[in-house]
Design an enzyme around this catalytic site. Structure first.
Site, PDB file in Angstrom:
ATOM      1  N   PRO A  10       0.790  -1.220   0.000  1.00 37.39           N
ATOM      2  CA  PRO A  10       0.000   0.000   0.000  1.00 37.39           C
ATOM      3  C   PRO A  10       0.827   1.277   0.000  1.00 37.39           C
ATOM      4  O   PRO A  10       1.845   1.380   0.684  1.00 37.39           O
ATOM      5  CB  PRO A  10      -0.819  -0.102   1.293  1.00 37.39           C
ATOM      6  CG  PRO A  10      -0.123  -1.110   2.125  1.00 37.39           C
ATOM      7  CD  PRO A  10       0.516  -2.068   1.170  1.00 37.39           C
ATOM      8  N   ASN A  11       0.356   2.211  -0.795  1.00 36.81           N
ATOM      9  CA  ASN A  11       0.870   3.581  -0.899  1.00 36.81           C
ATOM     10  C   ASN A  11       2.182   3.684  -1.662  1.00 36.81           C
ATOM     11  O   ASN A  11       2.658   4.798  -1.906  1.00 36.81           O
ATOM     12  CB  ASN A  11       0.996   4.239   0.494  1.00 36.81           C
ATOM     13  CG  ASN A  11      -0.332   4.339   1.192  1.00 36.81           C
ATOM     14  OD1 ASN A  11      -1.291   4.827   0.599  1.00 36.81           O
ATOM     15  ND2 ASN A  11      -0.429   3.853   2.411  1.00 36.81           N
ATOM     16  N   ARG A  18       5.774  12.411  -2.705  1.00 39.04           N
ATOM     17  CA  ARG A  18       5.794  13.049  -1.379  1.00 39.04           C
ATOM     18  C   ARG A  18       6.878  12.392  -0.536  1.00 39.04           C
ATOM     19  O   ARG A  18       7.385  11.340  -0.887  1.00 39.04           O
ATOM     20  CB  ARG A  18       4.431  12.886  -0.684  1.00 39.04           C
ATOM     21  CG  ARG A  18       3.318  13.655  -1.368  1.00 39.04           C
ATOM     22  CD  ARG A  18       1.963  13.284  -0.815  1.00 39.04           C
ATOM     23  NE  ARG A  18       1.930  13.346   0.633  1.00 39.04           N
ATOM     24  CZ  ARG A  18       1.083  12.657   1.394  1.00 39.04           C
ATOM     25  NH1 ARG A  18       0.221  11.831   0.843  1.00 39.04           N
ATOM     26  NH2 ARG A  18       1.098  12.776   2.695  1.00 39.04           N
ATOM     27  N   TYR A  23      11.838   8.667   1.386  1.00 32.98           N
ATOM     28  CA  TYR A  23      11.768   7.625   0.360  1.00 32.98           C
ATOM     29  C   TYR A  23      12.506   7.984  -0.939  1.00 32.98           C
ATOM     30  O   TYR A  23      12.530   7.174  -1.863  1.00 32.98           O
ATOM     31  CB  TYR A  23      10.306   7.302   0.035  1.00 32.98           C
ATOM     32  CG  TYR A  23       9.527   6.792   1.228  1.00 32.98           C
ATOM     33  CD1 TYR A  23       9.869   5.585   1.834  1.00 32.98           C
ATOM     34  CD2 TYR A  23       8.474   7.516   1.771  1.00 32.98           C
ATOM     35  CE1 TYR A  23       9.169   5.105   2.941  1.00 32.98           C
ATOM     36  CE2 TYR A  23       7.759   7.048   2.871  1.00 32.98           C
ATOM     37  CZ  TYR A  23       8.122   5.848   3.448  1.00 32.98           C
ATOM     38  OH  TYR A  23       7.434   5.375   4.539  1.00 32.98           O
ATOM     39  N   ASN A  79       8.165  -5.599  -0.774  1.00 35.46           N
ATOM     40  CA  ASN A  79       7.991  -4.433   0.087  1.00 35.46           C
ATOM     41  C   ASN A  79       6.502  -4.339   0.404  1.00 35.46           C
ATOM     42  O   ASN A  79       5.714  -3.839  -0.409  1.00 35.46           O
ATOM     43  CB  ASN A  79       8.483  -3.153  -0.594  1.00 35.46           C
ATOM     44  CG  ASN A  79       8.432  -1.967   0.361  1.00 35.46           C
ATOM     45  OD1 ASN A  79       7.816  -2.043   1.432  1.00 35.46           O
ATOM     46  ND2 ASN A  79       9.064  -0.868  -0.017  1.00 35.46           N
ATOM     47  N   ALA A  82       3.109  -0.730   4.886  1.00 34.06           N
ATOM     48  CA  ALA A  82       2.635  -0.748   6.279  1.00 34.06           C
ATOM     49  C   ALA A  82       2.038  -2.103   6.674  1.00 34.06           C
ATOM     50  O   ALA A  82       1.957  -2.404   7.874  1.00 34.06           O
ATOM     51  CB  ALA A  82       1.611   0.362   6.487  1.00 34.06           C
ATOM     52  N   GLU A 103      12.217  -9.761   2.352  1.00 34.80           N
ATOM     53  CA  GLU A 103      11.484  -8.577   2.831  1.00 34.80           C
ATOM     54  C   GLU A 103      12.350  -7.354   2.598  1.00 34.80           C
ATOM     55  O   GLU A 103      13.533  -7.334   2.948  1.00 34.80           O
ATOM     56  CB  GLU A 103      11.181  -8.725   4.330  1.00 34.80           C
ATOM     57  CG  GLU A 103      10.507  -7.488   4.913  1.00 34.80           C
ATOM     58  CD  GLU A 103      10.257  -7.604   6.412  1.00 34.80           C
ATOM     59  OE1 GLU A 103      10.147  -8.736   6.933  1.00 34.80           O
ATOM     60  OE2 GLU A 103      10.173  -6.535   7.059  1.00 34.80           O
ATOM     61  N   HIS A 105      12.641  -2.941   2.624  1.00 40.08           N
ATOM     62  CA  HIS A 105      12.149  -1.601   2.936  1.00 40.08           C
ATOM     63  C   HIS A 105      13.116  -0.562   2.397  1.00 40.08           C
ATOM     64  O   HIS A 105      14.333  -0.715   2.537  1.00 40.08           O
ATOM     65  CB  HIS A 105      11.967  -1.420   4.450  1.00 40.08           C
ATOM     66  CG  HIS A 105      11.007  -2.415   4.997  1.00 40.08           C
ATOM     67  ND1 HIS A 105       9.655  -2.326   4.781  1.00 40.08           N
ATOM     68  CD2 HIS A 105      11.210  -3.558   5.683  1.00 40.08           C
ATOM     69  CE1 HIS A 105       9.069  -3.374   5.326  1.00 40.08           C
ATOM     70  NE2 HIS A 105       9.984  -4.137   5.867  1.00 40.08           N
ATOM     71  N   ARG A 112      13.049   4.620  12.711  1.00 42.86           N
ATOM     72  CA  ARG A 112      11.831   5.431  12.620  1.00 42.86           C
ATOM     73  C   ARG A 112      10.915   5.150  13.825  1.00 42.86           C
ATOM     74  O   ARG A 112      11.383   4.703  14.860  1.00 42.86           O
ATOM     75  CB  ARG A 112      11.151   5.162  11.271  1.00 42.86           C
ATOM     76  CG  ARG A 112      12.068   5.510  10.083  1.00 42.86           C
ATOM     77  CD  ARG A 112      11.394   5.261   8.755  1.00 42.86           C
ATOM     78  NE  ARG A 112      10.222   6.125   8.592  1.00 42.86           N
ATOM     79  CZ  ARG A 112       9.302   5.950   7.633  1.00 42.86           C
ATOM     80  NH1 ARG A 112       9.423   4.945   6.779  1.00 42.86           N
ATOM     81  NH2 ARG A 112       8.279   6.773   7.534  1.00 42.86           N
TER      82      ARG A 112
HETATM   83  O1  CA2 Z   1      10.518   1.917   3.910  1.00 41.23           O
HETATM   84  C1  CA2 Z   1       9.681   1.246   3.304  1.00 41.23           C
HETATM   85  O2  CA2 Z   1       9.879   0.767   2.184  1.00 41.23           O
HETATM   86  C2  CA2 Z   1       8.299   1.011   3.923  1.00 41.23           C
HETATM   87  O3  CA2 Z   1       7.898  -0.318   3.633  1.00 41.23           O
HETATM   88  C3  CA2 Z   1       7.363   2.010   3.252  1.00 41.23           C
HETATM   89  C4  CA2 Z   1       5.964   2.045   3.855  1.00 41.23           C
HETATM   90  C5  CA2 Z   1       6.014   2.152   5.380  1.00 41.23           C
HETATM   91  O4  CA2 Z   1       4.711   2.040   5.915  1.00 41.23           O
HETATM   92  C6  CA2 Z   1       6.905   1.098   5.989  1.00 41.23           C
HETATM   93  O5  CA2 Z   1       6.955   1.304   7.396  1.00 41.23           O
HETATM   94  C7  CA2 Z   1       8.309   1.190   5.434  1.00 41.23           C
HETATM   95  C8  CA2 Z   1       5.167   3.230   3.316  1.00 41.23           C
HETATM   96  C9  CA2 Z   1       5.083   3.299   1.830  1.00 41.23           C
HETATM   97  C10 CA2 Z   1       4.417   4.585   1.457  1.00 41.23           C
HETATM   98  O6  CA2 Z   1       5.255   5.247   0.567  1.00 41.23           O
HETATM   99  C11 CA2 Z   1       5.008   6.568   0.317  1.00 41.23           C
HETATM  100  C12 CA2 Z   1       5.862   7.170  -0.551  1.00 41.23           C
HETATM  101  C13 CA2 Z   1       5.694   8.499  -0.859  1.00 41.23           C
HETATM  102  C14 CA2 Z   1       4.675   9.221  -0.269  1.00 41.23           C
HETATM  103  C15 CA2 Z   1       3.824   8.609   0.616  1.00 41.23           C
HETATM  104  C16 CA2 Z   1       3.979   7.274   0.905  1.00 41.23           C
END
Ligand code: CA2
Length: 149
Positions: A10-11, A18, A23, A79, A82, A103, A105, A112
């Site tokens: 997701p996301n 953003r 990221y 990946n 969340a 896995e 990230h 974090r």
């Molecule tokens: O660090 C990672 O790859 C995560 O898997 C990314 C997830 C986060 O919930 C994990 O804790 C760590 C979030 C992905 C959302 O990515 C976005 C990227 C740009 C703007 C908003 C969200």
């Protein structure tokens, strides 16, 4: 030629739009291009997917298990976003499918918020990688090649 599956949860479709300080500024299309180039170097076809829906990810892990058992899939770089921190269903899917999962990230989740420190996937995964930015996808593919050689 074997296939490698890169799954994004997701996301991650928002990548590059953003939170560039967390990221980076590369988009998911850029990540797909990086994975395609690395998979080609390793002699694999790439299957690259993203979903915001937990059930899609469960179904794709099951599909990957069947493909790995049939000898057509080398494994999965996953990946789970969340869902990493919430999903017993994905833990059970990886275990049940018997598929090799790395896995991944982008960020160092351990540096974090505390709620990102626990992973339901890690005990079911073959290996875990975090904190290398989007280049971690390429590193994870190379790591998968090493452990499955
Ligand atoms: O660090 C990672 O790859 C995560 O898997 C990314 C997830 C986060 O919930 C994990 O804790 C760590 C979030 C992905 C959302 O990515 C976005 C990227 C740009 C703007 C908003 C969200």
């Amino acid at each position: 030629m074997k296939t490698v599956l890169v799954l994004n949860g997701p996301n991650l479709n928002l990548l590059g739009t953003r939170e560039p300080q967390v990221y980076g500024s590369q988009t998911l299309a850029d990540v797909q291009a990086l994975c395609a180039a690395t998979a080609a170097e390793l002699g694999w076809a790439l299957d690259f997917r993203q979903s915001n829906h937990e059930g899609d990810l469960v179904d794709w892990i099951h599909e990957a298990g069947r493909a790995q058992a049939a000898g057509t899939l080398v494994g999965v770089v996953f990946n789970a976003g969340a869902y990493t921190h919430t999903s017993i269903a994905l833990h059970d899917a990886i275990k049940g499918a018997g598929v090799t999962v790395i896995e991944l990230h982008i960020s160092n989740v351990h540096a974090r918020e505390a709620f990102r420190h626990h992973s339901y996937l890690a005990p079911a995964a073959r290996a875990v990688m975090a904190g290398f930015g989007v280049s971690g996808y390429g590193l994870a593919l190379r790591g998968l090649a090493q452990i499955t050689a």
